[in-house]
Structures are given as structure tokens and as C-alpha cells.
Design a protein around this motif. Structure first.
Motif, PDB file in Angstrom:
ATOM      1  N   ALA A 107     -25.094 -14.601  10.658  1.00  0.00           N
ATOM      2  CA  ALA A 107     -23.784 -14.413  11.269  1.00  0.00           C
ATOM      3  C   ALA A 107     -23.885 -13.155  12.143  1.00  0.00           C
ATOM      4  CB  ALA A 107     -22.650 -14.380  10.607  1.00  0.00           C
ATOM      5  N   VAL A 108     -24.561 -12.046  11.559  1.00  0.00           N
ATOM      6  CA  VAL A 108     -24.827 -10.923  12.171  1.00  0.00           C
ATOM      7  C   VAL A 108     -25.645 -10.926  13.313  1.00  0.00           C
ATOM      8  CG1 VAL A 108     -25.813  -8.314  11.857  1.00  0.00           C
ATOM      9  CG2 VAL A 108     -24.460  -9.573  10.154  1.00  0.00           C
ATOM     10  N   TYR A 109     -26.812 -11.596  13.265  1.00  0.00           N
ATOM     11  CA  TYR A 109     -27.914 -11.714  14.534  1.00  0.00           C
ATOM     12  C   TYR A 109     -27.076 -12.834  15.399  1.00  0.00           C
ATOM     13  CZ  TYR A 109     -31.688  -9.831  11.709  1.00  0.00           C
ATOM     14  OH  TYR A 109     -32.395  -8.792  11.278  1.00  0.00           O
ATOM     15  N   GLY A 110     -26.254 -13.700  14.944  1.00  0.00           N
ATOM     16  CA  GLY A 110     -25.698 -14.721  15.812  1.00  0.00           C
ATOM     17  C   GLY A 110     -24.746 -14.183  16.563  1.00  0.00           C
ATOM     18  N   ASN A 111     -24.009 -13.299  16.201  1.00  0.00           N
ATOM     19  CA  ASN A 111     -22.807 -12.709  17.178  1.00  0.00           C
ATOM     20  C   ASN A 111     -22.089 -11.496  16.267  1.00  0.00           C
ATOM     21  OD1 ASN A 111     -20.972 -12.377  19.134  1.00  0.00           O
ATOM     22  ND2 ASN A 111     -20.134 -14.098  19.188  1.00  0.00           N
ATOM     23  N   MET A 112     -22.692 -10.401  16.423  1.00  0.00           N
ATOM     24  CA  MET A 112     -22.392  -9.262  15.832  1.00  0.00           C
ATOM     25  C   MET A 112     -21.158  -8.631  16.794  1.00  0.00           C
ATOM     26  SD  MET A 112     -23.974  -6.141  14.050  1.00  0.00           S
ATOM     27  CE  MET A 112     -23.767  -4.600  14.763  1.00  0.00           C
ATOM     28  N   VAL A 113     -19.949  -9.100  16.760  1.00  0.00           N
ATOM     29  CA  VAL A 113     -18.879  -8.914  17.543  1.00  0.00           C
ATOM     30  C   VAL A 113     -18.662  -7.660  18.042  1.00  0.00           C
ATOM     31  CG1 VAL A 113     -16.464  -9.535  17.972  1.00  0.00           C
ATOM     32  CG2 VAL A 113     -17.780 -11.157  16.793  1.00  0.00           C
ATOM     33  N   GLY A 114     -18.527  -7.201  19.334  1.00  0.00           N
ATOM     34  CA  GLY A 114     -18.370  -5.820  20.039  1.00  0.00           C
ATOM     35  C   GLY A 114     -19.670  -5.020  20.022  1.00  0.00           C
ATOM     36  N   ALA A 115     -20.676  -5.755  19.663  1.00  0.00           N
ATOM     37  CA  ALA A 115     -22.007  -4.875  19.852  1.00  0.00           C
ATOM     38  C   ALA A 115     -22.717  -4.939  21.056  1.00  0.00           C
ATOM     39  CB  ALA A 115     -23.233  -5.384  18.786  1.00  0.00           C
ATOM     40  N   ALA A 310     -14.503   1.145  16.594  1.00  0.00           N
ATOM     41  CA  ALA A 310     -13.412   0.664  15.838  1.00  0.00           C
ATOM     42  C   ALA A 310     -14.173  -0.735  15.184  1.00  0.00           C
ATOM     43  CB  ALA A 310     -12.435  -0.061  16.752  1.00  0.00           C
ATOM     44  N   ALA A 311     -14.970  -1.327  15.929  1.00  0.00           N
ATOM     45  CA  ALA A 311     -15.651  -2.612  15.109  1.00  0.00           C
ATOM     46  C   ALA A 311     -16.658  -2.383  13.963  1.00  0.00           C
ATOM     47  CB  ALA A 311     -16.606  -3.503  16.198  1.00  0.00           C
ATOM     48  N   GLN A 312     -16.870  -0.966  13.725  1.00  0.00           N
ATOM     49  CA  GLN A 312     -17.939  -0.530  12.760  1.00  0.00           C
ATOM     50  C   GLN A 312     -17.284  -0.796  11.349  1.00  0.00           C
ATOM     51  OE1 GLN A 312     -19.429   3.413  14.176  1.00  0.00           O
ATOM     52  NE2 GLN A 312     -21.125   2.662  13.077  1.00  0.00           N
ATOM     53  N   GLN A 313     -16.080  -0.745  11.169  1.00  0.00           N
ATOM     54  CA  GLN A 313     -15.469  -0.956  10.080  1.00  0.00           C
ATOM     55  C   GLN A 313     -15.930  -2.432   9.572  1.00  0.00           C
ATOM     56  OE1 GLN A 313     -11.439   0.342   9.674  1.00  0.00           O
ATOM     57  NE2 GLN A 313     -11.124  -0.924   7.706  1.00  0.00           N
ATOM     58  N   GLU A 314     -15.711  -3.471  10.404  1.00  0.00           N
ATOM     59  CA  GLU A 314     -15.913  -4.783  10.139  1.00  0.00           C
ATOM     60  C   GLU A 314     -17.334  -4.969   9.928  1.00  0.00           C
ATOM     61  OE1 GLU A 314     -15.365  -9.007   9.244  1.00  0.00           O
ATOM     62  OE2 GLU A 314     -14.088  -7.151   9.191  1.00  0.00           O
ATOM     63  N   TRP A 315     -18.075  -4.496  10.774  1.00  0.00           N
ATOM     64  CA  TRP A 315     -19.594  -4.611  10.669  1.00  0.00           C
ATOM     65  C   TRP A 315     -20.178  -4.085   9.300  1.00  0.00           C
ATOM     66  CZ3 TRP A 315     -21.450  -1.740  15.689  1.00  0.00           C
ATOM     67  CH2 TRP A 315     -21.043  -2.299  16.946  1.00  0.00           C
ATOM     68  N   ASN A 316     -19.580  -2.920   9.085  1.00  0.00           N
ATOM     69  CA  ASN A 316     -19.902  -2.477   7.390  1.00  0.00           C
ATOM     70  C   ASN A 316     -19.492  -3.381   6.377  1.00  0.00           C
ATOM     71  OD1 ASN A 316     -21.048  -0.137   8.538  1.00  0.00           O
ATOM     72  ND2 ASN A 316     -19.342   1.057   8.385  1.00  0.00           N
ATOM     73  N   ASN A 317     -18.489  -4.181   6.454  1.00  0.00           N
ATOM     74  CA  ASN A 317     -17.931  -5.212   5.617  1.00  0.00           C
ATOM     75  C   ASN A 317     -19.139  -6.212   5.503  1.00  0.00           C
ATOM     76  OD1 ASN A 317     -15.643  -3.995   4.945  1.00  0.00           O
ATOM     77  ND2 ASN A 317     -14.389  -5.336   6.628  1.00  0.00           N
TER      78      ASN A 317
END
Length: 342
Positions: A107-115, A310-317
């Protein structure tokens, strides 16, 4: 959204045994490869992929022929990784997010939302900063090899009001699917609403939502959403799916270095053609939309940094889910910082 269909592993193994001959093709003999793509036959992406298949046949002097199959022709979209590894399919063109159940790193490679706000940011990371090597470390245990990474163009946001700063997200009722997308919009200050895509038009009309995460601008506009959402965030910045073009690993390793290079170059040409044609279609519709009173705006580079922060908090999850997801999030975050995008 269509229901995800699962097939038992035993069934896949049985089919694999029946087609085992197709996976033991000699690199010297003429080969026919079945590639399943995660879109329908009428979609623009399918037509561009068909041109890629023709290009491969020409570049290989007819030694490699690719039969392109639309979504779910042989197996479900979430099953193609196993099917390619088993030889049921020889390859696939797909969004890796379908395989997030196997490892959240997909999912991270597929679409790391906001990156990513531009496909070539992502492709630079994949090609020049170790992304493809990391991705292959993820898929090769499934007997699959990523030929090259591709990407769609960023999706636009359809909205009732301009979006130019992070402040504009505050209280915005935005249709977004549950998960990473919804969580990140909430972190940005919006109020996500989970609705199926079939209800977006009516929800905008009735004021249930103020904006929608839907798809690329050209599709949004031609479907008439501007009637009740007379503004758009374009170019988009929140969602840009990866397009992985992969081959059965045994077949890949049987090819000569020359044929491997030919395939990599052909995919790069395919990815460029996809970007150019989809962007041209978007820009044609943007011109028409502006002439019809639609307000076009987007986030500035500085505001994009705020959105990513702002998105980093979700990325870190997601970073904490598996070692591969941790590696993906950390390497992408490092790339963004190194290139002044975060």
C-alpha cells in the motif's frame, strides 16, 4: 466498488499445474505472455498498454508477444501477484495496493497518499533512489519481478470552493474512502465522508459533501460533477497510484540481458506515453472547464509541504506495520526531505 473475490490457494495451484508448460518457455523460442491489467478494456490506460504490447513485439522481432487481458479476466485484481508467480499469468500491470493484505508495504508503494504531486517525483525515487530494488525485494519471494515502475497522473479534487491553502480544508466535507486517504484528509482538517463512487454526484447535489476524492480531472469534468462542484484542485496532489509492470521471475531470469534491457526501455516508453496522453486529456478538459466558469486552483509548493507534514502522522502508522513498510516509508520520507518536498 465491486466485491473482492478470493480463490483458494489450492485452486490457484491446480490451475498453475495445468499451465506449467507456459512458464517454462525457452528464452530462445517465440513466447506468448498473458498480462492482466487492472482496468477495463475500454479505458484509455488499456489502449495505451496495448500499444506497449505491440511495441514489445516489434522490438523483439516477434519473439515476444503479449496478450493484454482486462481486469479480472483470469483472476481477481487482488490475486494477480500469486497468479503471475504460479505461471497462470506471465505478467501483470497493476496497482500494488491490491496486495496490501499480504504486506502493508504494498500500500505504501502503491499510493503513499500526499507524498507525490508529480509522477516523475515518484519515478525518480523508484529508479534512482533504490525504490525498484526495495520493491523487488518485496515481490521476488512470490516469484515475480518488477520490470519497471510506472505511475498514473495525480487525481484531481472536485470541490464547491477553492482549495489554495491548508486552511481551506477546515470543515470541508469530503468524500474519501476509508483508510489512508480518509485519515490524511482528517489530519489536514477536513471532515471525510465515506460514500461509494456511485453516490458522489447526488451527494454533491444535496450538499451531503462539499468535495470528493474521485479520479483524474478529465473524467470528473466529462461526468458533469462541475454542475454542483464548480471548483477543482488541479493539478492534483493527494493521490497518485503506482502502476507496477511485472513478469514471472523464472521467465525474467531466462531472458538474455539484451531482452531484459529491451523490456525495461519499452516500459519506460509506455510510462511516458501514459503520462503524456492522460495529461493532454486533462488539460483539454481544464480549458473547457475554465471557459464554462469552473475555478481551477491548487496548493503552492509551500502549502504542499504543509500537507505532507500533516500526512506524516498517518505514514508513521503504516511505518510500524511491518519491516518492509518501515523501509518503504522511511526511504520515501528521506527522498522527500532530500528534494525539498517535505
Amino acid at each position: 466498488m465491486s466485491k473482492i473475490r478470493f480463490r483458494p490457494v489450492a485452486a490457484i495451484s491446480g490451475i498453475a499445474a495445468a499451465v506449467a508448460l507456459s512458464t517454462s518457455l525457452s528464452a530462445q523460442a517465440s513466447q506468448l505472455w498473458k498480462f492482466q491489467i487492472n482496468v477495463n478494456a475500454g479505458d484509455e490506460q488499456f489502449k495505451i498498454a496495448e500499444e506497449w504490447a505491440k511495441n514489445v513485439a516489434e522490438k523483439s522481432d516477434g519473439e515476444i508477444e503479449i496478450e493484454l487481458l482486462p481486469s479480472s479476466s483470469i483472476v481477481g485484481n487482488n490475486e494477480t501477484l500469486d497468479a503471475v508467480g504460479a505461471g497462470i499469468l506471465q505478467g501483470h500491470i497493476t496497482d500494488p495496493s491490491y496486495f496490501a493484505g499480504k504486506n502493508p508495504a504494498f500500500a505504501v508503494y502503491g499510493n503513499m497518499v500526499g507524498a507525490w504531486s508529480d509522477p516523475y517525483q515518484f519515478l525518480d525515487y523508484m529508479r534512482n533512489y533504490g525504490g525498484e530494488e526495495r520493491y523487488n525485494a518485496l515481490v521476488e519471494p512470490y516469484n515475480v519481478h518488477l520490470i519497471r515502475a510506472g505511475a498514473m497522473i495525480p487525481e484531481a479534487l472536485i470541490t464547491k470552493r477553492k482549495i489554495e491553502t491548508m486552511e481551506d480544508f477546515k470543515g470541508l466535507k469530503i468524500r474519501a474512502p476509508e483508510g489512508m486517504v480518509s485519515n490524511i484528509f482528517q489530519l489536514a482538517g477536513a471532515a471525510p465522508v465515506n460514500l461509494p463512487t456511485s453516490e458522489v454526484y447526488t451527494a454533491l447535489e444535496k450538499g451531503v459533501i462539499d468535495a470528493a476524492d474521485y479520479t483524474v480531472f478529465a473524467t470528473n469534468y466529462t461526468q458533469g460533477y462541475h454542475k454542483y462542484a464548480p471548483a477543482a484542485a488541479y493539478p492534483g496532489f493527494h493521490s497518485m497510484p503506482m502502476m507496477g509492470i511485472s513478469l514471472n521471475k523464472d521467465i525474467w531470469e531466462s531472458l538474455s540481458a539484451e531482452d531484459q534491457k529491451m523490456l525495461e526501455d519499452s516500459v519506460d516508453e509506455f510510462v511516458d506515453a501514459l503520462y503524456n496522453q492522460l495529461t493532454e486529456a486533462d488539460q483539454e478538459q481544464v480549458k473547457i472547464a475554465k471557459e464554462n466558469g469552473v475555478t481551477i486552483s491548487t496548493l503552492s509548493p509551500e502549502e504542499l509541504k504543509k500537507f505532507r507534514s500533516a500526512a506524516q502522522q498517518e505514514w508513521n502508522n503504516w511505518r510500524e506495520k511491518t519491516p518492509a513498510a518501515k523501509d518503504a516509508v522511511e526511504s520515501i520520507t528521506a527522498y522527500l526531505k532530500q528534494n525539498d518536498l517535505l
